[in-house]
Scaffold this active site. Structure first.
Site, mmCIF file in Angstrom:
data_model
loop_
_atom_site.group_PDB
_atom_site.id
_atom_site.type_symbol
_atom_site.label_atom_id
_atom_site.label_comp_id
_atom_site.label_asym_id
_atom_site.label_seq_id
_atom_site.Cartn_x
_atom_site.Cartn_y
_atom_site.Cartn_z
ATOM 1 C CG HIS A 439 -2.079 -0.959 1.058
ATOM 2 N ND1 HIS A 439 -2.835 -1.417 2.106
ATOM 3 C CD2 HIS A 439 -2.584 -1.563 -0.056
ATOM 4 C CE1 HIS A 439 -3.762 -2.248 1.657
ATOM 5 N NE2 HIS A 439 -3.628 -2.343 0.358
ATOM 6 N NE ARG A 546 -18.992 13.617 -6.927
ATOM 7 C CZ ARG A 546 -17.911 13.621 -7.690
ATOM 8 N NH1 ARG A 546 -16.785 14.159 -7.228
ATOM 9 N NH2 ARG A 546 -17.932 13.096 -8.899
ATOM 10 C CD GLU A 679 -28.902 13.416 -10.618
ATOM 11 O OE1 GLU A 679 -27.840 12.767 -10.579
ATOM 12 O OE2 GLU A 679 -29.233 14.208 -9.712
ATOM 13 C CG ASP A 703 -27.561 8.735 -10.183
ATOM 14 O OD1 ASP A 703 -27.345 7.535 -9.955
ATOM 15 O OD2 ASP A 703 -27.525 9.611 -9.297
ATOM 16 C CB CYS A 750 -20.689 17.236 -13.496
ATOM 17 S SG CYS A 750 -22.350 16.818 -12.908
#
Length: 794
Positions: A439, A546, A679, A703, A750
């Site tokens: 990682h 967001r 959407e 969506d 977007c």
């Protein structure tokens, strides 16, 4: 669905229990907390009014179950019940179950749709498993335990994952089965483990080519088989790795032969850097010397420490390489791991000792795994162990502050170390351990800095402050190059820096098509931490902020003042470039811990986005006031509403905006531009009418594709249909663009499609001239625009 209320003297304790409960059910239970009192000097206590309010907030005709800690919590709850009307009071039930175990059992039962009496039974039987394990007889008559109904179902799968079922595939299995009312197991070579336990799956040491059996029984056994099969067909989220399968027979990559004047390692990320060496040594906090308090206090200390680490992990999971931190979050939440620590506490160990001893055992189990890849995951166990120990001992996270550009040397770096690095000054990374698949290597690549691993001897041969050169292309750490090599390294370093600088400069140039059409390239962001990267990548504004990330990052709903400050500061950072704020978009696949929502049969078609905000206008009004206040100072702000389907919904939002404006006594001008996400198919079909009401359209292809094609984009069984290049989806985009053009309003995109350079020219032909994508995609997106035509050539 039955509501659950947690009553405690301690707000911290209650919040920790609630957070764990939310994780157990993925936010599917209606849960409220009434804990502590509003007294800064002595916040310990209970408040009957707060309890009554909590009950009312999750009330349902199916009932409410209240779990309490002790003493006055019972008296305050009884007083709260007296304040309720008779009908509501008759459906509220106080449980004698222990707070932590009882809450876990209750929320799982409630999320599964059981009745209030069944939820009570599950809560009050919550200690039985622990009592059985410790050989402690339960007082009174034992409660009857329900046996699974129906026969066991079984399916088998041959694992094709390059590294077997390591942490991330195991985390995917746990997540896919969460919330199903079924017993679930995995079996390999006759060894059977709980498929809800991340560590148990990992300890099976399933390798590439192994045959595993999935076994399940219970009411939702068929659903469990379907969920597992769909996940397996997607190779547990790693289908993209199958083209690079590495079998166990391939020997581990080794460093190149010795080179005079250099330490050899394995190249992880290209580039050449020069600077002083800084050696970083991770320190595990010592177990404090203190007496054992009591079981409840030690368990509470552990729960609070784990909850704080979980909060950090979930925040980090939203950033680059977030799946690493999400896997750590699931490992920390593993009920079997926590049970082992609780058992150690029950035997008289203080919380830090119980935690560290248990994690040492777990790390040893990983270290002895048959797979090299699984052995590398031992570092992840130590990372989680150290983070919780820092919280338990109050030592805080280990941070390394650098005075200038430096090359960092360490044995290995944990993901949490990388998250706490002074990234502006770490110009290269050299590890004496690690591997390409560790990682730390993945995160170094995400940082975009030169890096090598397996440079054994670097910590012994290099002194702090010594000038070194790291060649990330060839896996070399140069300590004493000869004159010719030093000149060559410097020439290559300057060439590499010039190439990077050229790319950065190009990113900040406008994106203009071959036929002279300017295209505005915007960034999608999740918060203030993304602003610098967006600007550096050449973002000409923000096409999607967001704001749900802001809400999900806090245990309570962010207030107006905090939201205003964040919106204002981000808008100021972009100057006169637009900041498009999307109003709160939760529900569906995005639960909100601070605002529990009732479980829905089909959440993607339920109360999500603007529907939730209109059903609970107080959620939206606080945000609207913050946006309007910020807009009064920064007129580059505009607001976008998600999941709009009808004109009436948008008009209802406009009315709330006006209500918020009047409450703030703000003038009508400058007017806040108010647009919508397109959407859902209804918005496409209503686009001509909606275009007369709104100031702009923004197409959300993620969506939109899901709803047009009637597929769950998270279901791998129908993954082939989740394709935004399907003619039906393209037709929906074209209709939206045509309606916007006819009404004279802007239209942007977007969703993921906006950042797909293979689709760029097609989108330009459809009429789009604003594209918004993740910051990392913007330079390539601008370059693609410059080689495209906005008007299709005939």
């Amino acid at each position: 669905m039955v509501g659950i209320v947690i009553v405690s003297h301690s707000r911290q304790l209650a919040d920790g229990v609630a957070e764990l409960a939310t994780q157990m059910t993925q936010g599917k239970a209606a849960l409220a907390v009434a804990a502590g009192v509003d007294d800064p000097e002595n916040p310990i206590g209970t408040d009957a009014i707060a309890i009554m309010t909590a009950i009312e907030s999750v009330y349902h005709d199916d009932g409410v179950v209240v779990l309490m800690d002790l003493g006055s919590a019972l008296l305050s709850t009884e007083m709260a019940l007296e304040l309720l009307d008779d009908e509501m009071r008759s459906r509220v039930f106080m449980s004698a179950a222990p707070l932590v175990e009882g809450t876990m059992a209750a929320v799982v039962a409630a999320a599964a749709g059981l009745s209030a009496q069944q939820v009570l039974q599950e809560a009050e039987a919550a200690l039985e498993a622990k009592q059985d394990h410790l050989g402690v007889a339960a007082p009174g008559t034992p409660m009857a335990v329900a046996t699974p109904t129906g026969e066991q179902l079984r399916c088998e799968w041959r694992v094709a994952n390059p590294h077997g079922l390591h942490t991330r595939p195991a985390a995917a299995i746990v997540g896919a089965l969460a919330g199903l009312d079924a017993e679930v197991w995995l079996e390999r070579n006759g060894q059977r483990v709980n498929a809800r336990s991340l560590n148990s799956i990992a300890k099976l040491a399933v390798k590439l080519g192994d045959l595993i059996d999935f076994i399940t029984s219970g009411p939702q056994a068929t659903d469990a088989v379907a969920a597992f099969t769909a996940l397996a067909q997607d190779h547990f989220g790693e289908a993209h790795l199958l083209a690079e399968i590495i079998t166990e027979q391939v020997p581990e990559e080794q460093p190149e032969p010795a080179v005079a004047g250099a330490i050899t390692g394995i190249a992880v990320n290209g580039g050449i850097a020069r600077g002083p060496a800084v050696i970083f040594t991770a320190v595990m906090p010592a177990i404090p010397e203190r007496p054992y308090v009591d079981r409840a206090s030690e368990s509470q200390q552990l729960a609070q420490a784990c909850a704080r680490v979980q909060q950090h992990l979930q925040q980090q999971a939203k950033g680059p390489q977030g799946d690493i931190f999400q896997a750590h979050s699931l490992m920390l939440a593993d009920p079997e791991l926590l049970t082992r620590v609780e058992d150690a506490i029950a035997q008289g160990q203080i919380a830090p000792a119980a935690w560290l001893n248990t994690m040492q055992q777990l790390a040893q189990e990983y270290a002895q795994a048959g797979s090299e890849y699984m052995r590398e995951r031992e570092a992840d166990v130590w990372d989680i162990a150290r983070q919780v120990m820092c919280q338990l001992t109050g030592s805080g996270p280990q941070r390394l502050q650098l005075s200038g550009p430096s090359i960092l040397l360490a044995r290995d770096l944990m993901p949490s170390d990388v998250a706490n690095l002074d990234k502006d000054n770490v110009v290269a990374l050299c590890l004496s351990e690690g591997a390409k698949t560790s990682h730390s290597a993945i995160l170094a690549r995400a940082m975009g800095i030169p890096a090598i691993v397996k440079a054994q001897g670097c910590l012994e041969q290099v002194q702090n402050g010594q000038e070194v050169v790291l060649d990330g292309f060839n896996g070399l750490l140069w300590l004493a190059p000869d004159v010719s090599t030093a000149l060559d390294l410097e020439a290559r370093r300057l060439e590499w820096l010039e190439q990077r600088q050229t790319q950065r400069l190009a990113a900040n140039q406008p994106a203009i098509t071959l036929d002279g059409q300017p295209v505005q390239i915007l960034a999608n962001i999740g918060g203030p931490e993304d602003v610098a990267a967006a600007l550096a990548a050449g973002a000409e504004g923000v096409g999607l902020f967001r704001t749900e990330f802001l809400f999900q990052a806090h245990d309570t709903l962010p207030d107006e003042a905090l939201q205003y400050q964040i919106y204002r500061d981000i808008a100021a950072a972009f100057g006169d470039k637009p900041l498009t704020i999307r109003s709160l978009d939760v529900g569906g696949d995005k639960p909100l811990a601070a605002f529990p929502m009732a479980q829905e049969e089909n959440p993607f078609l339920g109360l999500r986005g603007v529907r939730l905000c209109l059903a609970h206008p107080e959620l939206l009004l606080t945000q609207l006031r913050a946006v309007l206040r910020a807009h009064a100072e920064q007129p580059n702000i505009q607001l976008m509403i998600p999941m709009i389907a009808t004109v009436e919904e948008f008009q209802a939002v406009k009315a709330l905006v006006e209500q918020a404006r009047q409450a703030l006594s703000l003038p009508l001008e400058p007017k806040l531009a108010l647009g919508i996400m397109v959407e859902v198919p209804a918005a496409v079909l209503n686009a001509e009418v909606l275009a007369q009401e709104v100031d702009f359209f923004s197409i959300g292809t993620n969506d939109l594709t899901q709803y047009v094609m009637a597929v769950d984009r998270g279901n791998s069984a129908v993954a082939a249909l989740v394709n935004y290049l399907e003619p039906a989806v393209l037709k929906a985009i074209a209709l939206t663009c045509q309606a916007a053009l006819a009404a004279g309003i802007p239209v942007s995109m977007c969703g993921e499609m906006a950042g797909d350079t293979a689709a760029t020219e097609l989108l330009l032909h459809l009429g789009l001239n604003k594209l918004s994508a993740s910051a990392s995609m913007l330079p390539a997106l601008k370059a693609q625009v410059r080689t495209s035509h906005a008007i299709k050539e005939i």
